[in-house]
Design a protein around this motif. Structure first.
Motif, mmCIF file in Angstrom:
data_model
loop_
_atom_site.group_PDB
_atom_site.id
_atom_site.type_symbol
_atom_site.label_atom_id
_atom_site.label_comp_id
_atom_site.label_asym_id
_atom_site.label_seq_id
_atom_site.Cartn_x
_atom_site.Cartn_y
_atom_site.Cartn_z
ATOM 1 N N VAL A 87 16.803 38.998 6.112
ATOM 2 C CA VAL A 87 15.668 39.832 5.833
ATOM 3 C C VAL A 87 14.343 39.424 6.521
ATOM 4 O O VAL A 87 13.532 38.773 6.106
ATOM 5 N N SER A 88 13.983 40.593 7.473
ATOM 6 C CA SER A 88 12.516 40.135 8.076
ATOM 7 C C SER A 88 11.511 40.955 7.420
ATOM 8 O O SER A 88 12.052 42.022 6.848
ATOM 9 N N PRO A 89 10.484 40.508 7.307
ATOM 10 C CA PRO A 89 9.451 41.255 6.722
ATOM 11 C C PRO A 89 9.155 42.675 7.232
ATOM 12 O O PRO A 89 9.202 43.719 6.605
ATOM 13 N N ILE A 90 9.346 42.847 8.706
ATOM 14 C CA ILE A 90 9.167 44.363 9.309
ATOM 15 C C ILE A 90 10.328 45.185 8.756
ATOM 16 O O ILE A 90 10.100 46.235 8.593
ATOM 17 N N SER A 91 11.518 44.539 8.731
ATOM 18 C CA SER A 91 12.799 45.490 8.262
ATOM 19 C C SER A 91 12.530 45.932 6.676
ATOM 20 O O SER A 91 12.979 46.787 6.342
ATOM 21 N N LEU A 92 12.035 44.866 6.245
ATOM 22 C CA LEU A 92 11.567 45.306 4.747
ATOM 23 C C LEU A 92 10.673 46.502 4.495
ATOM 24 O O LEU A 92 10.871 47.605 3.835
ATOM 25 N N VAL A 93 9.657 46.368 5.252
ATOM 26 C CA VAL A 93 8.673 47.405 5.278
ATOM 27 C C VAL A 93 8.992 48.940 5.534
ATOM 28 O O VAL A 93 9.058 49.802 4.781
ATOM 29 N N LEU A 94 10.051 48.917 6.792
ATOM 30 C CA LEU A 94 10.761 49.856 7.154
ATOM 31 C C LEU A 94 11.660 50.454 6.054
ATOM 32 O O LEU A 94 11.660 51.786 5.830
ATOM 33 N N ALA A 95 12.509 49.736 5.279
ATOM 34 C CA ALA A 95 13.627 50.061 4.533
ATOM 35 C C ALA A 95 12.954 50.575 3.412
ATOM 36 O O ALA A 95 13.264 51.432 2.689
ATOM 37 N N GLY A 96 11.589 49.860 3.041
ATOM 38 C CA GLY A 96 10.919 50.378 1.780
ATOM 39 C C GLY A 96 10.489 51.855 2.090
ATOM 40 O O GLY A 96 10.473 52.972 1.137
ATOM 41 N N ILE A 97 10.101 52.145 3.095
ATOM 42 C CA ILE A 97 9.380 53.623 3.549
ATOM 43 C C ILE A 97 10.708 54.408 3.361
ATOM 44 O O ILE A 97 10.635 55.684 2.916
ATOM 45 N N ILE A 98 11.886 54.270 3.822
ATOM 46 C CA ILE A 98 12.829 54.922 3.747
ATOM 47 C C ILE A 98 13.533 55.335 2.353
ATOM 48 O O ILE A 98 13.615 56.311 1.958
ATOM 49 N N VAL A 99 13.456 53.874 1.650
ATOM 50 C CA VAL A 99 14.040 54.230 0.108
ATOM 51 C C VAL A 99 12.856 55.008 -0.596
ATOM 52 O O VAL A 99 13.027 55.891 -1.231
ATOM 53 N N ASN A 100 11.621 54.972 -0.228
ATOM 54 C CA ASN A 100 10.389 55.528 -0.868
ATOM 55 C C ASN A 100 10.820 57.269 -0.575
ATOM 56 O O ASN A 100 10.618 58.093 -1.583
ATOM 57 N N ALA A 101 10.891 57.423 0.680
ATOM 58 C CA ALA A 101 11.058 59.053 1.015
ATOM 59 C C ALA A 101 12.576 59.418 0.565
ATOM 60 O O ALA A 101 12.336 60.448 0.045
ATOM 61 N N PHE A 102 13.415 58.520 0.297
ATOM 62 C CA PHE A 102 14.700 59.118 -0.390
ATOM 63 C C PHE A 102 14.490 59.466 -1.653
ATOM 64 O O PHE A 102 14.658 60.745 -2.158
ATOM 65 N N PHE A 103 13.624 58.782 -2.581
ATOM 66 C CA PHE A 103 13.670 58.780 -3.907
ATOM 67 C C PHE A 103 12.617 60.063 -4.222
ATOM 68 O O PHE A 103 12.938 60.844 -5.006
ATOM 69 N N SER A 104 11.786 60.020 -3.048
ATOM 70 C CA SER A 104 10.484 61.093 -3.529
ATOM 71 C C SER A 104 11.146 62.562 -3.214
ATOM 72 O O SER A 104 10.659 63.288 -3.841
ATOM 73 N N SER A 105 12.004 62.572 -2.304
ATOM 74 C CA SER A 105 12.506 63.769 -1.859
ATOM 75 C C SER A 105 13.121 64.332 -3.261
ATOM 76 O O SER A 105 13.328 65.439 -3.602
ATOM 77 N N PHE A 106 14.258 63.439 -3.734
ATOM 78 C CA PHE A 106 14.895 63.939 -4.932
ATOM 79 C C PHE A 106 14.105 64.106 -6.274
ATOM 80 O O PHE A 106 14.336 65.225 -6.895
ATOM 81 N N THR A 107 12.993 63.404 -6.149
ATOM 82 C CA THR A 107 11.966 63.591 -7.346
ATOM 83 C C THR A 107 11.443 64.845 -7.166
ATOM 84 O O THR A 107 11.110 65.834 -8.123
ATOM 85 N N GLY A 111 11.146 54.958 -7.175
ATOM 86 C CA GLY A 111 12.407 54.918 -7.928
ATOM 87 C C GLY A 111 12.130 55.244 -9.412
ATOM 88 O O GLY A 111 12.752 55.854 -10.063
ATOM 89 N N ALA A 112 10.913 54.609 -9.942
ATOM 90 C CA ALA A 112 10.607 54.700 -11.145
ATOM 91 C C ALA A 112 10.234 56.248 -11.506
ATOM 92 O O ALA A 112 10.882 56.884 -12.554
ATOM 93 N N ALA A 113 9.638 57.029 -10.429
ATOM 94 C CA ALA A 113 9.325 58.338 -10.697
ATOM 95 C C ALA A 113 10.518 59.155 -10.684
ATOM 96 O O ALA A 113 10.638 59.904 -11.523
ATOM 97 N N PHE A 114 11.757 59.021 -9.884
ATOM 98 C CA PHE A 114 12.813 59.656 -9.711
ATOM 99 C C PHE A 114 13.501 59.324 -11.330
ATOM 100 O O PHE A 114 14.056 60.258 -11.821
ATOM 101 N N GLY A 115 13.522 58.060 -11.619
ATOM 102 C CA GLY A 115 14.020 57.617 -13.183
ATOM 103 C C GLY A 115 13.391 58.640 -14.141
ATOM 104 O O GLY A 115 14.145 59.192 -15.111
ATOM 105 N N VAL A 116 12.151 58.744 -14.272
ATOM 106 C CA VAL A 116 11.519 59.871 -15.320
ATOM 107 C C VAL A 116 11.776 61.064 -15.118
ATOM 108 O O VAL A 116 12.133 61.727 -16.104
ATOM 109 N N SER A 117 11.678 61.506 -13.803
ATOM 110 C CA SER A 117 12.175 62.965 -13.594
ATOM 111 C C SER A 117 13.623 63.206 -14.091
ATOM 112 O O SER A 117 13.765 64.279 -14.615
#
Lengths: 347, 258
Positions: free
Chosen positions: A156-176, A114-120
C-alpha cells in the motif's frame, strides 16, 4: 536560551490546558453554578467513584440540581468533546506523517463519507433513532474498502491510498446524495444536522465508548511517537532498516478506529485534524515526540472551547462543526499568509 | 569486505545479469555507465531494497540477504540518489534517524544515540549545522547529512547512489574526498555510482563499467578507462590523457572550428 525557555513554558501550559478548559466547559451554561462548587461536585464524584472501587465510603452534600446539571449533562459532554478533539488532532498528525503530506486528515480515508452514508441509511431507510452503530460500521467499512483498493502488488503506497480514499469518498457521497434526495423533509433535516457535527447527544454511554478508545489510541501513538519521525521519511525508511509497510498499516488502523468512533457519536467535525497539528508544528517544529502529546492536549482544549462557545453564543445551539471551521479558517489563512507554509518542508 | 557474486535481477523489460565484484576493506569501487544501464538497480539489489534472483552478497563473509532488514542496516549504510524532504527536522534529528534499526518500536533515541550522531556530524565537518532545519541545507550539505545518517550505525559497507548529482565542482570534490577518507580511515568498503569518468578515475580503487545491466570491464581505473572501451559503453568518441599518473577522459571533438 530565552527562546528555549519560552518554548518549554508554552508547551507546559498547552499540555496542562485541558484542565482549565474542562473547568470552563463545566462552568458555562444557562444555569449558573459557582466555580468552587463546579470543582467540588466533580471532585466529590470522582472521590465517590474511587471510594466504591477502593472499598471505603464517601458521600458528598451538594444540591442535587448541581449534580444533575454537572454530572448528567455538562461533564459527559465535555469529556466527549475532549476525547473527540484529541482523537481528531492526533489522527491528523499521524496521517500527515504517514502520507508525508500536510494536507491530509483522517477523513481522507473515507471515514466521514462512510459515516454519513451509515447515518443516511439509518435515518432515511431503516428509520432507527440510534444512528451511531450504523455510522461506526460504515465508516470502518469505508476505510477497509480504501485500504483494499489501494493495495497493489501486496503493498500500500501513500499515493495509492490517497487516490483510493478519493474514490471511496466519491462512492459513498453519491449514495448519500441519492438517499438524501429520496428522503422525507424532516428526516433530511436530521441527517443534515447530524452531518454538521454536534455534542448535543453526549451522554455517559457515548463517553464510555469514545473516551477509552481515544485514550488508548492516543497512548499507542504517543508510545510510537519517534517511529513517526522515521515513517515520515517514506520508503527511504527501508534504507535505515525499518520496513514502513506494517507500521503504516498499524497507524492507519489506530487512526481509523478512533476517528470512526468519534464521528459516529458527534458527526463530521472538520478542520481540527488539519489545523491543530499544523499549529503545533509551527510553534514547536516537526519532531513527533513533542507534536503528538501537545496535539493531544490542544485538540482536547480546542474542541471543549469550541463546544462551549457553540452552546453559549446564541440562544440556540450552533453546530460545533460549523464553528470549528469558522474559527479555524481565518486563523489558518493568517498562518498561511504570514509564513507561506514555511513550517512544512522548504518555503 | 563486500563480495557480490552472480547478482541477477529482472524487471519486465530490463535485467541485470551476473554481476560479480569484490571490494576490500578501505577500498572504493565505482559503478560507471550511461543512464539506464542498471547502476542504481545493482546498488539496490546489493542492499536488498530490490530482491535479486538468488542470494549473492557476502558482507564480512556473512550471507547478507539472509539477514533481516534491521540487521542489514547495521552492516551497510545506503545513501539514496534522491531524497524528497517531508518535515523540516533539525540536522541532528535527521541524522539520529539513522539509528532506527537499533531502537524498538516504542523507543526513542537517548543521549548515547545523539552523541553518536554528533560524532558523525563532526567527522564530516557539519557539526555547526546540527540545529538547522535539514530542508534548508544546500545540495552539498544535504548530501553530507545523508552520508552522516548512513554512517551513524558504523556500517562495514557504504553504498552511495550518485553522491555527486546536482553538486557544483567544489562539492563534488568534497563529497568524494569524504568517501575516500571514510573508506581509508574507518575501513569501510564503499560502492558508489558516478557519471564522470575522470572523477571516478581520481577517487576509485576499482571501476566497474556497466552497460545494459552487465559489467563489461572491471579493474583499476587505468585498466578500465581506455578510449575503445568507453566508446563502446557510452557510444560517443572519447580520448584519454594522463595527468600526474591519473587517467583523464575527454570527449573527442571532430574539429575545433575556428
Amino acid at each position: 536560551m530565552g527562546r528555549l525557555w519560552a518554548k518549554g513554558a508554552l508547551s507546559t501550559f498547552l499540555l496542562a490546558s485541558p484542565a482549565f478548559t474542562m473547568v470552563l466547559g463545566l462552568l458555562v451554561g444557562a444555569y449558573r453554578i459557582p466555580v468552587a462548587d463546579v470543582v467540588g461536585v466533580v471532585a466529590a464524584e470522582a472521590a465517590e467513584r474511587l471510594s466504591s472501587i477502593l472499598g471505603f465510603s464517601f458521600s458528598s452534600s451538594y444540591p442535587s440540581v448541581y449534580e444533575t446539571i454537572l454530572l448528567r449533562i455538562r461533564l459527559p459532554r465535555v469529556l466527549l468533546a475532549m476525547a473527540v478533539g484529541s482523537a481528531l488532532a492526533v489522527s491528523g498528525a499521524v496521517l500527515q506523517a504517514v502520507f508525508r503530506n500536510p494536507l491530509v486528515d483522517s477523513y481522507i480515508l473515507g471515514i466521514s463519507s462512510g459515516a454519513a452514508f451509515g447515518v443516511s441509511l439509518a435515518v432515511g431507510v431503516f428509520s432507527v433513532a440510534e444512528a451511531t452503530p450504523f455510522a461506526f460500521v460504515f465508516s470502518l467499512l469505508a476505510v477497509l474498502l480504501t485500504c483494499s483498493l489501494a493495495r497493489v502488488g501486496g503493498r500500500v503506497s501513500p499515493i495509492s491510498l490517497v487516490l483510493a480514499g478519493i474514490i471511496v469518498n466519491a462512492f459513498f457521497s453519491s449514495f448519500t446524495s441519492l438517499l438524501k434526495f429520496l428522503m422525507e423533509h424532516e428526516k433530511l433535516a436530521s441527517v443534515v444536522y447530524w452531518l454538521m457535527g454536534s455534542f448535543a447527544n453526549a451522554d455517559w454511554h457515548s463517553v464510555e465508548v469514545a473516551l477509552p478508545l481515544a485514550s488508548a489510541g492516543c497512548l499507542l501513538v504517543y508510545l510510537m511517537r519517534w517511529q513517526l519521525n522515521v515513517l515520515s521519511l517514506g520508503e527511504e525508511a527501508r534504507a535505515l532498516g525499518v520496513e514502513p509497510g506494517r507500521l503504516r498499516l498499524a497507524m492507519i488502523a489506530v487512526v481509523s478506529l478512533v476517528t470512526s468512533s468519534s464521528v459516529s457519536f458527534c458527526g463530521v467535525i472538520g478542520w481540527v485534524g488539519l489545523m491543530i497539528p499544523h499549529m503545533v508544528r509551527m510553534a514547536f517544529g516537526p519532531d513527533h515526540r513533542l507534536l503528538i502529546p501537545v496535539s493531544t492536549a490542544v485538540g482536547a482544549s480546542f474542541m471543549t472551547l469550541a463546544d462551549t462557545l457553540a452552546r453559549s453564543l446564541a440562544s440556540y445551539e450552533i453546530p460545533v462543526g460549523v464553528l470549528t471551521t469558522l474559527l479555524g479558517v481565518p486563523f489558518f489563512a493568517y498562518l498561511l499568509r504570514k509564513t507561506g507554509g514555511g513550517w512544512y518542508a522548504e518555503g | 569486505m563486500l563480495r557480490v557474486s552472480g547478482l541477477s535481477f529482472s524487471y519486465s523489460d530490463f535485467s541485470v545479469r551476473d554481476v560479480c565484484f569484490e571490494v576490500e576493506e578501505g577500498r572504493v569501487l565505482t559503478l560507471l555507465g550511461p543512464n539506464g544501464s542498471g547502476k542504481t538497480t545493482i546498488l539496490k539489489c546489493i542492499y536488498g531494497l530490490l530482491k535479486p534472483k538468488r542470494r549473492c552478497v557476502l558482507v564480512d563473509g556473512r550471507d547478507f540477504h539472509s539477514l533481516p532488514l534491521r540487521e542489514r542496516a547495521k552492516l551497510a549504510g545506503y545513501v539514496p540518489q534522491v531524497h524528497s524532504p517531508s518535515f523540516p527536522y533539525t540536522v541532528l534529528e535527521f541524522v539520529v534517524m539513522g539509528l532506527a534499526s537499533q531502537l524498538g518500536v516504542f523507543e526513542a533515541p537517548g543521549e548515547e544515540h545523539y552523541r553518536r550522531a554528533l560524532e558523525k556530524l563532526r567527522l564530516l565537518g557539519i557539526e555547526g549545522l546540527k540545529d538547522r532545519p535539514y530542508t534548508q541545507l544546500s545540495g552539498g550539505q544535504l548530501q553530507l547529512a545523508l552520508i552522516a545518517r548512513a554512517l551513524v550505525q558504523d556500517p562495514r559497507v557504504l553504498l552511495l547512489d550518485e553522491p555527486t548529482a546536482h553538486l557544483d565542482f567544489r562539492n563534488q570534490v568534497k563529497i568524494l574526498e569524504v568517501v575516500r577518507t571514510l573508506a581509508r580511515g574507518e575501513g569501510v568498503s564503499a560502492v558508489m555510482t558516478l557519471h564522470d569518468p575522470t572523477l571516478a578515475s581520481v577517487y576509485s580503487d576499482k571501476i566497474a563499467l556497466v552497460r545494459d545491466g552487465r559489467i563489461i570491464a572491471l579493474g583499476s581505473p587505468r585498466s578500465v578507462l581506455r578510449s575503445e572501451v568507453l566508446e563502446k559503453v557510452y557510444g560517443v568518441p572519447v580520448c584519454t590523457i594522463e595527468v600526474n599518473g591519473l587517467r583523464v577522459v575527454l570527449p573527442r571533438v571532430a574539429s575545433h572550428g575556428r
